[in-house]
Design a protein around this motif. Structure first.
Motif, PDB file in Angstrom:
ATOM      1  N   ASP A   1       0.814  -1.220   0.000  1.00 57.04           N
ATOM      2  CA  ASP A   1       0.000   0.000   0.000  1.00 57.04           C
ATOM      3  C   ASP A   1       0.848   1.270   0.000  1.00 57.04           C
ATOM      4  O   ASP A   1       0.306   2.378   0.132  1.00 57.04           O
ATOM      5  N   ARG A   2       2.190   1.129  -0.091  1.00 58.54           N
ATOM      6  CA  ARG A   2       3.136   2.249  -0.187  1.00 58.54           C
ATOM      7  C   ARG A   2       3.220   3.071   1.103  1.00 58.54           C
ATOM      8  O   ARG A   2       3.754   4.172   1.099  1.00 58.54           O
ATOM      9  N   LEU A   3       2.711   2.561   2.195  1.00 55.99           N
ATOM     10  CA  LEU A   3       2.686   3.301   3.451  1.00 55.99           C
ATOM     11  C   LEU A   3       3.603   2.647   4.477  1.00 55.99           C
ATOM     12  O   LEU A   3       3.809   1.434   4.460  1.00 55.99           O
ATOM     13  N   VAL A   4       4.109   3.472   5.368  1.00 54.28           N
ATOM     14  CA  VAL A   4       4.830   3.001   6.554  1.00 54.28           C
ATOM     15  C   VAL A   4       3.888   3.200   7.731  1.00 54.28           C
ATOM     16  O   VAL A   4       3.497   4.330   8.035  1.00 54.28           O
ATOM     17  N   LYS A   5       3.525   2.104   8.390  1.00 51.20           N
ATOM     18  CA  LYS A   5       2.512   2.166   9.445  1.00 51.20           C
ATOM     19  C   LYS A   5       3.143   1.882  10.803  1.00 51.20           C
ATOM     20  O   LYS A   5       3.975   0.980  10.936  1.00 51.20           O
ATOM     21  N   TYR A   6       2.687   2.658  11.771  1.00 52.94           N
ATOM     22  CA  TYR A   6       3.180   2.562  13.147  1.00 52.94           C
ATOM     23  C   TYR A   6       2.043   2.027  14.005  1.00 52.94           C
ATOM     24  O   TYR A   6       0.948   2.598  14.042  1.00 52.94           O
ATOM     25  N   TRP A   7       2.289   0.895  14.709  1.00 52.09           N
ATOM     26  CA  TRP A   7       1.227   0.170  15.402  1.00 52.09           C
ATOM     27  C   TRP A   7       1.523   0.061  16.898  1.00 52.09           C
ATOM     28  O   TRP A   7       2.682   0.054  17.318  1.00 52.09           O
ATOM     29  N   ASP A   8       0.414  -0.074  17.657  1.00 52.04           N
ATOM     30  CA  ASP A   8       0.483  -0.479  19.059  1.00 52.04           C
ATOM     31  C   ASP A   8       0.105  -1.956  19.100  1.00 52.04           C
ATOM     32  O   ASP A   8      -1.064  -2.322  18.914  1.00 52.04           O
ATOM     33  N   ALA A   9       1.092  -2.830  19.320  1.00 49.92           N
ATOM     34  CA  ALA A   9       0.857  -4.276  19.232  1.00 49.92           C
ATOM     35  C   ALA A   9      -0.010  -4.784  20.378  1.00 49.92           C
ATOM     36  O   ALA A   9      -0.662  -5.827  20.240  1.00 49.92           O
ATOM     37  N   ASP A  10      -0.029  -4.093  21.518  1.00 44.47           N
ATOM     38  CA  ASP A  10      -0.866  -4.543  22.634  1.00 44.47           C
ATOM     39  C   ASP A  10      -2.347  -4.366  22.334  1.00 44.47           C
ATOM     40  O   ASP A  10      -3.175  -5.203  22.672  1.00 44.47           O
ATOM     41  N   LYS A  11      -2.694  -3.271  21.689  1.00 45.45           N
ATOM     42  CA  LYS A  11      -4.097  -2.967  21.387  1.00 45.45           C
ATOM     43  C   LYS A  11      -4.472  -3.288  19.946  1.00 45.45           C
ATOM     44  O   LYS A  11      -5.632  -3.123  19.568  1.00 45.45           O
ATOM     45  N   PHE A  12      -3.484  -3.717  19.127  1.00 44.54           N
ATOM     46  CA  PHE A  12      -3.713  -3.940  17.693  1.00 44.54           C
ATOM     47  C   PHE A  12      -4.356  -2.710  17.067  1.00 44.54           C
ATOM     48  O   PHE A  12      -5.336  -2.788  16.338  1.00 44.54           O
ATOM     49  N   GLU A  13      -3.780  -1.550  17.349  1.00 41.34           N
ATOM     50  CA  GLU A  13      -4.343  -0.277  16.905  1.00 41.34           C
ATOM     51  C   GLU A  13      -3.324   0.460  16.055  1.00 41.34           C
ATOM     52  O   GLU A  13      -2.147   0.552  16.413  1.00 41.34           O
ATOM     53  N   LEU A  14      -3.788   0.990  14.918  1.00 42.39           N
ATOM     54  CA  LEU A  14      -2.931   1.766  14.040  1.00 42.39           C
ATOM     55  C   LEU A  14      -2.784   3.172  14.610  1.00 42.39           C
ATOM     56  O   LEU A  14      -3.777   3.880  14.815  1.00 42.39           O
ATOM     57  N   LEU A  15      -1.549   3.584  14.874  1.00 46.53           N
ATOM     58  CA  LEU A  15      -1.291   4.893  15.461  1.00 46.53           C
ATOM     59  C   LEU A  15      -1.002   5.951  14.416  1.00 46.53           C
ATOM     60  O   LEU A  15      -1.477   7.075  14.513  1.00 46.53           O
ATOM     61  N   LEU A  16      -0.226   5.590  13.392  1.00 44.58           N
ATOM     62  CA  LEU A  16       0.229   6.582  12.434  1.00 44.58           C
ATOM     63  C   LEU A  16       0.511   5.911  11.098  1.00 44.58           C
ATOM     64  O   LEU A  16       0.981   4.767  11.068  1.00 44.58           O
ATOM     65  N   ALA A  17       0.215   6.613  10.005  1.00 44.86           N
ATOM     66  CA  ALA A  17       0.516   6.126   8.657  1.00 44.86           C
ATOM     67  C   ALA A  17       1.322   7.199   7.937  1.00 44.86           C
ATOM     68  O   ALA A  17       0.904   8.364   7.866  1.00 44.86           O
ATOM     69  N   LEU A  18       2.489   6.820   7.426  1.00 42.58           N
ATOM     70  CA  LEU A  18       3.405   7.766   6.793  1.00 42.58           C
ATOM     71  C   LEU A  18       3.446   7.519   5.291  1.00 42.58           C
ATOM     72  O   LEU A  18       3.569   6.379   4.837  1.00 42.58           O
ATOM     73  N   GLU A  19       3.332   8.587   4.504  1.00 45.59           N
ATOM     74  CA  GLU A  19       3.373   8.509   3.049  1.00 45.59           C
ATOM     75  C   GLU A  19       4.691   9.101   2.552  1.00 45.59           C
ATOM     76  O   GLU A  19       5.215  10.040   3.128  1.00 45.59           O
ATOM     77  N   GLY A  20       5.187   8.561   1.464  1.00 47.53           N
ATOM     78  CA  GLY A  20       6.433   9.079   0.897  1.00 47.53           C
ATOM     79  C   GLY A  20       6.913   8.278  -0.296  1.00 47.53           C
ATOM     80  O   GLY A  20       7.465   8.842  -1.242  1.00 47.53           O
ATOM     81  N   HIS A  21       6.703   6.980  -0.283  1.00 47.83           N
ATOM     82  CA  HIS A  21       7.122   6.132  -1.389  1.00 47.83           C
ATOM     83  C   HIS A  21       6.079   6.138  -2.502  1.00 47.83           C
ATOM     84  O   HIS A  21       4.886   6.375  -2.265  1.00 47.83           O
TER      85      HIS A  21
END
Length: 325
Positions: free
Chosen positions: A18-38
């Motif tokens: 999906d061309r995104l870099v995603k930052y996750w909280d593994a304890d809650k299985f929650e997406l915190l941040l999605a970074l675009e650039g590629h």
């Protein structure tokens, strides 16, 4: 595709097609941040030992370094931003397909295509999330008031007026009941895992209402299918699932028994009415045809009777004429 944890934490980064870099909280299985650039698929990533920067490699033949900044970000704002982007994408897709040939309706008994995200489903998702947050805050206020009462601090509890005089559980049920049946699946699919877990915890309280058993079963089925792997790996979800397993099975069995009893009673009443009636139950169309046939026979009989009378009168006149001649 690649996944890497930040050292000595429960946070992780993931990259993919999906061309995104995603930052996750593994304890809650929650997406915190999605970074675009590629501009193409991201195939690999590496995280520094201190977790202050990461490096990613993409199919667009580029390497990018992402540094951690001191600027804070808010999870709720990121959620709202992602929902707005999803809504804009759905609107663009709707406008593009406006003049496309419409698909034919499925035949009776065939499975239709699943619905798409619309303005209504996204709005319903926001309402459910807001209801869950309000209910959680109210439950916290109630527990604090009970704790103060135990300590001897007597004060009248003032419920939140936004709950419309309902209990926290009933308020969440009210928000969920306003969702159209056709939009329920897409609405629940847009719920984050943390909110889905909160919603599952309320299902036990709602099973006492027999009118909501079908809705509860649908919600439980959709959430279990959507978040299956997260649920089986989350320790806090096991007590909720264990309780739901016993309670839902018993409630569904009660509803099934009630329906069976009502059907048997209706069959018994049908038999009693058939015994008291001169004729058994017949199809309305067949009965109407029989009545029409009887009326037609009566009309034909009357016509034949009138014709016979006229013929006899004619013969009598002719015989009288011969006598006079």
């Amino acid at each position: 595709m690649d996944v890497k944890f930040v050292r000595n934490t429960h946070y992780m980064f993931s990259v993919g097609k999906d061309r995104l870099v995603k930052y996750w909280d593994a304890d809650k299985f929650e997406l915190l941040l999605a970074l675009e650039g590629h501009h193409a698929e991201v195939w690999c990533l590496a995280v520094s030992n201190r977790g202050d920067f990461i490096v990613t490699g993409s199919h667009d033949r580029s390497l990018r370094r992402w540094d951690r900044t001191e600027e804070p970000f808010f999870i709720e704002e990121e959620k709202e931003k992602r929902l707005e982007e999803m809504f804009e994408v759905d609107l663009d897709g709707t406008l593009e397909s406006r003049y496309a040939p419409r698909e034919e309706l499925p035949e009776e008994g065939a499975v239709a295509l699943a619905g798409k995200k619309t303005r209504e489903t996204l709005t319903a998702t926001d309402l459910i999330i807001d209801a869950l947050d309000l209910a959680e805050a109210e439950i916290k206020r109630i527990s604090e008031h009970e704790e103060e009462s135990r300590q001897g601090k007597i004060a009248e509890f003032q419920p939140n007026v936004l709950l419309l005089g309902l209990s926290p559980s009933d308020y969440v049920l009210r928000a969920l009941s306003t969702v159209h049946t056709n939009d329920l699946e897409q609405t629940l699919l847009a719920l984050p895992f943390s909110d889905a877990l909160k919603l599952l915890s309320y299902l036990r309280n709602w099973t006492s209402n027999p009118d909501k058993v079908e809705l509860i079963c649908r919600v439980a089925t959709i959430l279990l299918q959507t978040h299956y792997y997260q649920l089986i790996t989350t320790p806090s979800s096991r007590p909720v699932l264990s309780v739901l397993k016993d309670v839902l099975h018993a409630r569904v069995k009660e509803c099934k028994d009630t329906l069976g009893f009502n059907l048997a009673a209706m069959d018994h009443l049908k038999q009693l009415m058939a015994m008291k009636s001169d004729a058994p139950f017949r199809d309305a169309k067949t009965k109407l045809l029989e009545i029409r046939t009887r009326l037609a026979k009566r009309v034909d009989a009357r016509a034949e009777t009138k014709g016979e009378k006229k013929r006899k009168k004619r013969q009598k006149k002719e015989s009288d004429g011969h006598v006079w001649s």
